[in-house]
Motif scaffolding. Sequence first.
Motif, PDB file in Angstrom:
ATOM      1  N   PHE A  19       0.811  -1.214   0.000  1.00 58.47           N
ATOM      2  CA  PHE A  19       0.000   0.000   0.000  1.00 58.47           C
ATOM      3  C   PHE A  19       0.849   1.271   0.000  1.00 58.47           C
ATOM      4  O   PHE A  19       0.323   2.358  -0.232  1.00 58.47           O
ATOM      5  N   LYS A  20       2.126   1.153   0.207  1.00 59.57           N
ATOM      6  CA  LYS A  20       3.012   2.293   0.490  1.00 59.57           C
ATOM      7  C   LYS A  20       2.717   3.527  -0.349  1.00 59.57           C
ATOM      8  O   LYS A  20       2.509   4.617   0.182  1.00 59.57           O
ATOM      9  N   ALA A  21       2.710   3.410  -1.664  1.00 56.30           N
ATOM     10  CA  ALA A  21       2.553   4.579  -2.540  1.00 56.30           C
ATOM     11  C   ALA A  21       1.200   4.615  -3.249  1.00 56.30           C
ATOM     12  O   ALA A  21       0.987   5.467  -4.104  1.00 56.30           O
ATOM     13  N   ILE A  22       0.303   3.698  -2.895  1.00 57.67           N
ATOM     14  CA  ILE A  22      -0.963   3.599  -3.625  1.00 57.67           C
ATOM     15  C   ILE A  22      -1.784   4.874  -3.486  1.00 57.67           C
ATOM     16  O   ILE A  22      -2.330   5.390  -4.465  1.00 57.67           O
ATOM     17  N   TYR A  23      -1.877   5.414  -2.275  1.00 60.51           N
ATOM     18  CA  TYR A  23      -2.709   6.594  -2.076  1.00 60.51           C
ATOM     19  C   TYR A  23      -2.138   7.799  -2.820  1.00 60.51           C
ATOM     20  O   TYR A  23      -2.886   8.609  -3.382  1.00 60.51           O
ATOM     21  N   LEU A  24      -0.821   7.914  -2.853  1.00 63.10           N
ATOM     22  CA  LEU A  24      -0.194   9.009  -3.597  1.00 63.10           C
ATOM     23  C   LEU A  24      -0.501   8.887  -5.081  1.00 63.10           C
ATOM     24  O   LEU A  24      -0.849   9.882  -5.743  1.00 63.10           O
ATOM     25  N   MET A  25      -0.396   7.671  -5.628  1.00 69.54           N
ATOM     26  CA  MET A  25      -0.699   7.473  -7.048  1.00 69.54           C
ATOM     27  C   MET A  25      -2.179   7.779  -7.334  1.00 69.54           C
ATOM     28  O   MET A  25      -2.506   8.361  -8.372  1.00 69.54           O
ATOM     29  N   ALA A  26      -3.047   7.418  -6.404  1.00 67.98           N
ATOM     30  CA  ALA A  26      -4.467   7.718  -6.574  1.00 67.98           C
ATOM     31  C   ALA A  26      -4.708   9.225  -6.555  1.00 67.98           C
ATOM     32  O   ALA A  26      -5.480   9.761  -7.356  1.00 67.98           O
TER      33      ALA A  26
END
Length: 436
Positions: free
Chosen positions: A279-286
Amino acid sequence: MGSAADGSLANEKAPAETVGVGRYVEMEQDGGGPSTAKSRLSGLLWHGGSAYDAWFSCASNQVAQVLLTLPYSFSQLGMLSGILFQLFYGLLGSWTAYLISILYVEYRTRKEREKVDFRNHVIQQWFEVLDGLLGRHWRNVGLAFNCTFLLFGSVIQLIACASNIYYINDKLDKRTWTYIFGACCATTVFIPSFHNYRIWSFLGLVMTTYTAWYLAVASLIHGQKNTCFLYEYQVDGVKHSGPTKMVLYFTGATNILYTFGGHAVTVEIMHAMWRPQKFKAIYLMATLYVLTLTLPSAASVYWAFGDELLTHSNALALLPRTAFRDAAVVLMLIHQFITFGFACTPLYFVWEKLIGLHDCRSLCKRAAARLPVVVPIWFLAIIFPFFGPINSAVGSLLVSFTVYIIPALAHMITFRSAHARENASWVHPCSGWTME
């Protein structure tokens, strides 16, 4: 891992195998068993736990009705401030979502060291993470803010449904439409968990993408004209006088704050993943993708209509009625149904745990038990038919604490000592939680 591992929440019938990663145990789908067309279709549409599913959930949950009110915020803030606030709150929201993921990983790692088996554990929530790391007082504060935020977030979606449908069918008043959409949104009680939002998250993001680019293209085609209900006429230039008042400036800022406050359900989305450490960078990519929708649409509508938006909080009100606009309205309505489910699902979990049905395997019993959560939301939406002021109130009072201040403070206090930092989950790869 996620609701797939929760048995009671996902109610999965697909076979699963246990995969050990360091000291942590995960569940993932077993591809070795017999596969039927029905199980393959179910897996495609229903059982989601991959990093892609999490990305779709995060992006779809971030922006819904606020997409239509962001041009209104630009008229209050001005073009430059509107763009800068979107970038600032988007990046700040991604950072605090990352802090939440770190705290969740730390909580899971500590519990694994205590030999807690998460394979049959009910879905984890943010207040439980706070309880495990900082104690019951933090749990109570997190629970109060989170539930209140999600409650009013659900109310906003119902009000927005009635407001939007009114642009293509005004034969019924908005309160009557609220009755109708409340009944439709009540069907979300049959969706067990975030693990089962695979197709809905995908469709929701597709629908939002269409609406965002419709707003941008339609505004550019419309151009800078003065509009009224009966005619249009060209003027020397549309006025862009914002910001004009301090109160309007900060009202617009709180609406943007609310836009990027979708990570109130971060823990639930992580728990629904087969491999939460991804999940580390998923929210940033979203967030970066969402910015490609919100910035062009808000800037284009504000460029075309300027100060007219100060008296039209919904951007659809200023665009001429066409088949494309009607399609945008219908797609936004469906997405608001999905967003209602996103906001209500954590409330369903809290209620189920409160009444002792969180480990029930009967979907019908759990659906019936969830109805008392929907009824007060439905009632509040009927009482308060205007979502603009609620957006600002929720943004300023609830989002700021729920998804920005509390996670940052919790992270600082959890790792305030040198011992806590030295033994943190990301420091020791052997724990299986390297957040790769």
